[in-house]
Design a protein around this motif. Structure first.
Motif, PDB file in Angstrom:
ATOM      1  N   THR A  52     -55.830  57.293 106.366  1.00 32.33           N
ATOM      2  CA  THR A  52     -56.105  57.487 104.693  1.00 32.33           C
ATOM      3  C   THR A  52     -55.997  56.186 104.114  1.00 32.33           C
ATOM      4  N   VAL A  53     -56.721  55.535 103.555  1.00 34.45           N
ATOM      5  CA  VAL A  53     -56.377  54.106 102.467  1.00 34.45           C
ATOM      6  C   VAL A  53     -56.320  54.529 101.137  1.00 34.45           C
ATOM      7  N   ILE A  54     -56.967  55.682 100.717  1.00 38.56           N
ATOM      8  CA  ILE A  54     -56.847  55.985  99.174  1.00 38.56           C
ATOM      9  C   ILE A  54     -56.587  57.483  99.056  1.00 38.56           C
ATOM     10  N   ASP A  55     -55.696  57.870  98.556  1.00 43.51           N
ATOM     11  CA  ASP A  55     -55.222  59.461  98.759  1.00 43.51           C
ATOM     12  C   ASP A  55     -54.982  60.022  97.219  1.00 43.51           C
ATOM     13  N   GLY A  56     -55.866  60.449  96.589  1.00 44.41           N
ATOM     14  CA  GLY A  56     -55.498  61.280  95.270  1.00 44.41           C
ATOM     15  C   GLY A  56     -55.582  60.491  94.191  1.00 44.41           C
ATOM     16  N   LEU A  57     -55.885  59.054  94.337  1.00 44.04           N
ATOM     17  CA  LEU A  57     -55.879  58.054  93.002  1.00 44.04           C
ATOM     18  C   LEU A  57     -56.639  58.490  91.666  1.00 44.04           C
ATOM     19  N   SER A  58     -55.918  58.448  90.696  1.00 48.33           N
ATOM     20  CA  SER A  58     -56.604  58.543  89.231  1.00 48.33           C
ATOM     21  C   SER A  58     -56.289  57.472  88.487  1.00 48.33           C
ATOM     22  N   PHE A  59     -56.857  57.071  87.775  1.00 47.70           N
ATOM     23  CA  PHE A  59     -56.878  55.849  86.580  1.00 47.70           C
ATOM     24  C   PHE A  59     -57.902  55.876  85.617  1.00 47.70           C
ATOM     25  N   GLU A  60     -57.571  55.068  84.509  1.00 47.92           N
ATOM     26  CA  GLU A  60     -58.461  54.811  83.598  1.00 47.92           C
ATOM     27  C   GLU A  60     -58.156  53.443  82.964  1.00 47.92           C
ATOM     28  N   ILE A  61     -59.307  52.591  83.156  1.00 50.00           N
ATOM     29  CA  ILE A  61     -59.413  51.103  82.598  1.00 50.00           C
ATOM     30  C   ILE A  61     -60.283  51.224  81.334  1.00 50.00           C
ATOM     31  N   THR A  62     -59.566  50.767  80.066  1.00 51.56           N
ATOM     32  CA  THR A  62     -60.553  50.647  78.905  1.00 51.56           C
ATOM     33  C   THR A  62     -61.217  49.489  78.798  1.00 51.56           C
ATOM     34  N   ASP A  63     -62.299  49.539  77.848  1.00 56.49           N
ATOM     35  CA  ASP A  63     -63.345  48.334  77.532  1.00 56.49           C
ATOM     36  C   ASP A  63     -61.943  47.041  77.258  1.00 56.49           C
ATOM     37  N   GLY A  64     -62.347  45.891  77.726  1.00 57.91           N
ATOM     38  CA  GLY A  64     -61.217  44.881  77.601  1.00 57.91           C
ATOM     39  C   GLY A  64     -59.975  44.740  78.205  1.00 57.91           C
ATOM     40  N   GLU A  65     -59.623  45.890  78.709  1.00 60.97           N
ATOM     41  CA  GLU A  65     -58.230  45.932  79.464  1.00 60.97           C
ATOM     42  C   GLU A  65     -58.483  45.093  80.852  1.00 60.97           C
ATOM     43  N   LYS A  66     -57.351  44.320  81.243  1.00 54.41           N
ATOM     44  CA  LYS A  66     -57.418  43.564  82.471  1.00 54.41           C
ATOM     45  C   LYS A  66     -56.508  44.284  83.285  1.00 54.41           C
ATOM     46  N   GLY A 121     -51.263  44.844  96.749  1.00 54.42           N
ATOM     47  CA  GLY A 121     -50.451  45.920  97.765  1.00 54.42           C
ATOM     48  C   GLY A 121     -50.979  44.872  99.003  1.00 54.42           C
ATOM     49  N   VAL A 122     -50.217  45.412 100.088  1.00 54.62           N
ATOM     50  CA  VAL A 122     -50.227  44.871 101.661  1.00 54.62           C
ATOM     51  C   VAL A 122     -51.507  44.993 102.027  1.00 54.62           C
ATOM     52  N   SER A 123     -51.764  44.171 103.160  1.00 51.14           N
ATOM     53  CA  SER A 123     -52.935  44.011 103.905  1.00 51.14           C
ATOM     54  C   SER A 123     -53.299  45.574 104.247  1.00 51.14           C
TER      55      SER A 123
END
Length: 64
Positions: A15-29, A34-36
């Motif tokens: 499992t490389v991604i497990d339950g990831l949640s996020f929000e990126i708004t317009d203009g946000e950087k 993370g490790v290899s």
């Protein structure tokens, strides 16, 4: 805006991604670090639509 809810991505038993949640708004950087083998490229490919998550949702694409 891009929003991810409960993304999961597996390759076989790994499992490389497990339950990831996020929000990126317009203009946000943001920075993704993370490790290899931790799923950075996989996440970018899912966001770009090149690869599909096994479960979860990506929404909010604004195509211009």
């Amino acid at each position: 805006m891009i929003r991810a809810e409960k993304l999961v991505k597996k390759y076989g038993e790994k499992t490389v991604i497990d339950g990831l949640s996020f929000e990126i708004t317009d203009g946000e950087k943001i920075v993704i670090s993370g490790v290899s083998g931790s799923g950075k490229t996989t996440l970018a490919r899912i966001i770009a639509g090149i690869e599909k998550a096994d479960s979860g949702v990506i929404c909010g694409y604004d195509v211009r």
